[in-house]
Design a protein around this motif. Structure first.
Motif, PDB file in Angstrom:
ATOM      1  N   ILE A  69      40.872  29.335  37.816  1.00 46.68           N
ATOM      2  CA  ILE A  69      42.052  29.677  37.034  1.00 46.68           C
ATOM      3  C   ILE A  69      43.051  30.350  37.976  1.00 46.68           C
ATOM      4  CG2 ILE A  69      42.948  30.905  35.023  1.00 46.68           C
ATOM      5  CD1 ILE A  69      40.857  28.736  34.330  1.00 46.68           C
ATOM      6  N   PRO A  70      44.229  29.737  38.189  1.00 47.06           N
ATOM      7  CA  PRO A  70      45.212  30.316  39.108  1.00 47.06           C
ATOM      8  C   PRO A  70      45.534  31.761  38.726  1.00 47.06           C
ATOM      9  CG  PRO A  70      45.852  28.104  38.500  1.00 47.06           C
ATOM     10  CD  PRO A  70      44.691  28.472  37.620  1.00 47.06           C
ATOM     11  N   PRO A  78      27.914  29.756  34.673  1.00 48.88           N
ATOM     12  CA  PRO A  78      27.321  30.464  33.531  1.00 48.88           C
ATOM     13  C   PRO A  78      28.371  30.957  32.526  1.00 48.88           C
ATOM     14  CG  PRO A  78      26.297  31.197  35.560  1.00 48.88           C
ATOM     15  CD  PRO A  78      27.447  30.317  35.945  1.00 48.88           C
ATOM     16  N   VAL A  79      29.521  31.388  33.018  1.00 46.32           N
ATOM     17  CA  VAL A  79      30.597  31.821  32.116  1.00 46.32           C
ATOM     18  C   VAL A  79      31.166  30.615  31.391  1.00 46.32           C
ATOM     19  CG1 VAL A  79      32.853  32.944  31.970  1.00 46.32           C
ATOM     20  CG2 VAL A  79      31.117  33.837  33.535  1.00 46.32           C
ATOM     21  N   LEU A  80      31.382  29.512  32.129  1.00 51.19           N
ATOM     22  CA  LEU A  80      31.880  28.288  31.490  1.00 51.19           C
ATOM     23  C   LEU A  80      30.920  27.798  30.415  1.00 51.19           C
ATOM     24  CD1 LEU A  80      33.245  26.203  34.501  1.00 51.19           C
ATOM     25  CD2 LEU A  80      34.562  27.256  32.664  1.00 51.19           C
ATOM     26  N   ASP A  81      29.620  27.843  30.709  1.00 48.71           N
ATOM     27  CA  ASP A  81      28.627  27.416  29.725  1.00 48.71           C
ATOM     28  C   ASP A  81      28.725  28.261  28.456  1.00 48.71           C
ATOM     29  OD1 ASP A  81      27.746  25.479  31.480  1.00 48.71           O
ATOM     30  OD2 ASP A  81      25.983  26.616  32.142  1.00 48.71           O
ATOM     31  N   GLN A 153      47.014  21.517  36.439  1.00 44.21           N
ATOM     32  CA  GLN A 153      45.839  21.030  35.708  1.00 44.21           C
ATOM     33  C   GLN A 153      44.895  22.169  35.351  1.00 44.21           C
ATOM     34  OE1 GLN A 153      44.750  17.720  38.403  1.00 44.21           O
ATOM     35  NE2 GLN A 153      45.062  16.425  36.601  1.00 44.21           N
ATOM     36  N   TRP A 154      44.700  23.119  36.278  1.00 37.62           N
ATOM     37  CA  TRP A 154      43.858  24.279  35.969  1.00 37.62           C
ATOM     38  C   TRP A 154      44.498  25.111  34.857  1.00 37.62           C
ATOM     39  CZ3 TRP A 154      39.080  24.012  36.994  1.00 37.62           C
ATOM     40  CH2 TRP A 154      38.592  23.491  38.180  1.00 37.62           C
ATOM     41  N   LEU A 155      45.820  25.256  34.911  1.00 31.04           N
ATOM     42  CA  LEU A 155      46.503  26.016  33.857  1.00 31.04           C
ATOM     43  C   LEU A 155      46.423  25.296  32.511  1.00 31.04           C
ATOM     44  CD1 LEU A 155      49.573  27.357  35.850  1.00 31.04           C
ATOM     45  CD2 LEU A 155      47.640  28.684  34.960  1.00 31.04           C
ATOM     46  N   ALA A 156      46.406  23.967  32.524  1.00 24.14           N
ATOM     47  CA  ALA A 156      46.233  23.201  31.288  1.00 24.14           C
ATOM     48  C   ALA A 156      44.865  23.501  30.678  1.00 24.14           C
ATOM     49  CB  ALA A 156      46.398  21.712  31.553  1.00 24.14           C
ATOM     50  N   LEU A 157      43.851  23.654  31.523  1.00 22.94           N
ATOM     51  CA  LEU A 157      42.534  24.040  31.012  1.00 22.94           C
ATOM     52  C   LEU A 157      42.627  25.409  30.351  1.00 22.94           C
ATOM     53  CD1 LEU A 157      39.456  23.887  30.664  1.00 22.94           C
ATOM     54  CD2 LEU A 157      39.253  24.812  32.996  1.00 22.94           C
ATOM     55  N   TRP A 158      43.263  26.369  31.029  1.00 16.65           N
ATOM     56  CA  TRP A 158      43.409  27.718  30.462  1.00 16.65           C
ATOM     57  C   TRP A 158      44.132  27.667  29.119  1.00 16.65           C
ATOM     58  CZ3 TRP A 158      41.686  32.486  30.588  1.00 16.65           C
ATOM     59  CH2 TRP A 158      42.435  33.504  30.008  1.00 16.65           C
ATOM     60  N   ASP A 159      45.217  26.912  29.072  1.00 16.03           N
ATOM     61  CA  ASP A 159      45.994  26.809  27.841  1.00 16.03           C
ATOM     62  C   ASP A 159      45.211  26.168  26.706  1.00 16.03           C
ATOM     63  OD1 ASP A 159      48.151  27.990  29.126  1.00 16.03           O
ATOM     64  OD2 ASP A 159      49.139  26.073  29.584  1.00 16.03           O
ATOM     65  N   SER A 160      44.241  25.321  27.041  1.00 15.40           N
ATOM     66  CA  SER A 160      43.449  24.650  26.011  1.00 15.40           C
ATOM     67  C   SER A 160      42.372  25.563  25.407  1.00 15.40           C
ATOM     68  CB  SER A 160      42.797  23.384  26.574  1.00 15.40           C
ATOM     69  OG  SER A 160      41.716  23.702  27.428  1.00 15.40           O
ATOM     70  N   LEU A 161      42.083  26.680  26.075  1.00 16.63           N
ATOM     71  CA  LEU A 161      41.068  27.599  25.552  1.00 16.63           C
ATOM     72  C   LEU A 161      41.626  28.349  24.347  1.00 16.63           C
ATOM     73  CD1 LEU A 161      39.704  29.175  28.887  1.00 16.63           C
ATOM     74  CD2 LEU A 161      38.779  27.219  27.619  1.00 16.63           C
ATOM     75  N   VAL A 169      36.596  34.976  29.082  1.00 22.85           N
ATOM     76  CA  VAL A 169      37.000  34.897  30.484  1.00 22.85           C
ATOM     77  C   VAL A 169      37.612  36.225  30.911  1.00 22.85           C
ATOM     78  CG1 VAL A 169      38.518  33.760  32.157  1.00 22.85           C
ATOM     79  CG2 VAL A 169      37.307  32.394  30.442  1.00 22.85           C
ATOM     80  N   THR A 170      38.419  36.815  30.039  1.00 18.65           N
ATOM     81  CA  THR A 170      39.041  38.109  30.340  1.00 18.65           C
ATOM     82  C   THR A 170      37.979  39.171  30.584  1.00 18.65           C
ATOM     83  OG1 THR A 170      40.977  37.545  29.013  1.00 18.65           O
ATOM     84  CG2 THR A 170      40.612  39.883  29.458  1.00 18.65           C
ATOM     85  N   GLU A 171      36.936  39.206  29.765  1.00 16.69           N
ATOM     86  CA  GLU A 171      35.857  40.185  29.954  1.00 16.69           C
ATOM     87  C   GLU A 171      35.139  39.954  31.282  1.00 16.69           C
ATOM     88  OE1 GLU A 171      34.998  43.033  28.370  1.00 16.69           O
ATOM     89  OE2 GLU A 171      36.904  42.608  27.373  1.00 16.69           O
ATOM     90  N   PHE A 172      34.896  38.686  31.635  1.00 10.84           N
ATOM     91  CA  PHE A 172      34.264  38.375  32.915  1.00 10.84           C
ATOM     92  C   PHE A 172      35.129  38.855  34.076  1.00 10.84           C
ATOM     93  CE2 PHE A 172      34.450  35.453  36.531  1.00 10.84           C
ATOM     94  CZ  PHE A 172      33.230  35.741  37.111  1.00 10.84           C
ATOM     95  N   VAL A 173      36.438  38.556  34.020  1.00 11.18           N
ATOM     96  CA  VAL A 173      37.341  38.951  35.110  1.00 11.18           C
ATOM     97  C   VAL A 173      37.439  40.470  35.183  1.00 11.18           C
ATOM     98  CG1 VAL A 173      39.726  38.842  35.954  1.00 11.18           C
ATOM     99  CG2 VAL A 173      38.610  36.779  35.085  1.00 11.18           C
TER     100      VAL A 173
END
Length: 190
Positions: A69-70, A78-81, A153-161, A169-173
């Protein structure tokens, strides 16, 4: 005593002082090997291998299976799963990974061509650092647009969440950022 014997003895004494053990060898090469081995062992808690490897991108598979994620960096498998991506989100992930791989492969091939330029200059016996710098700048410009496309494309993934997934993801970061802060803290004190 001749000069090389004195140098060998001095090298042994310095190596023994740094390694913390007396060295019985009389040759400088074994002293250097012993010193490097004990330095590697101390950095790896007794594990053999290259020093410093644990602090860098140490697991290619981890990064290959991660999302990038940019601005945030890698989000491991594991986080993605734990996000339970739907089909559309999985498609965004696959497309971004494929685009990233394509970009990296093209950049590797271009770097090899750049090394060929340096090799040719070395063979000719005439180095031209300005030409090498210009070639590097040209390479950056050449791949800038492609890199921006991959980033989109990576940002499109983020936007799709959805909000829950982005929260995970925020908690992981947040946790990763706190851990990095703890590692940096002793270096900042002093």
């Amino acid at each position: 005593m001749n000069r090389s014997a004195t140098l060998a003895g001095l090298t042994l004494a310095v190596a023994a002082a740094f390694s913390g053990s007396a060295l019985a060898a009389t040759d400088a090469a074994p002293a250097t090997q012993t010193k490097a081995t004990s330095a590697e062992a101390s950095r790896h808690d007794g594990k053999a291998g290259k020093p410093g490897k644990e602090g860098r991108h140490h697991a290619g598979k981890q990064h290959r299976d991660a999302a990038w994620i940019p601005g945030l960096g890698p989000v491991p498998k594991p986080v993605l799963d734990g996000l339970a991506l739907n089909d559309a989100q999985q498609k965004h992930l696959t497309e971004a990974r494929d685009a990233q791989r394509t970009l990296h492969q093209a950049m590797r091939e271009d770097r090899q061509a750049g090394r060929a330029t340096l090799d040719a200059q070395l063979q000719a016996g005439k180095l031209d650092p300005r030409a090498l710098v210009q070639a590097r700048e040209s390479q950056r410009d050449k791949f800038r647009a492609q890199a921006e496309g991959v980033q989109k494309q990576w940002l499109a993934l983020w936007d799709s969440l959805d909000a829950t997934q982005q929260g995970k993801v925020t908690e992981f970061v947040k946790q990763r950022h706190a851990e990095h802060g703890k590692r940096r803290a002793p270096a900042n004190q002093g």
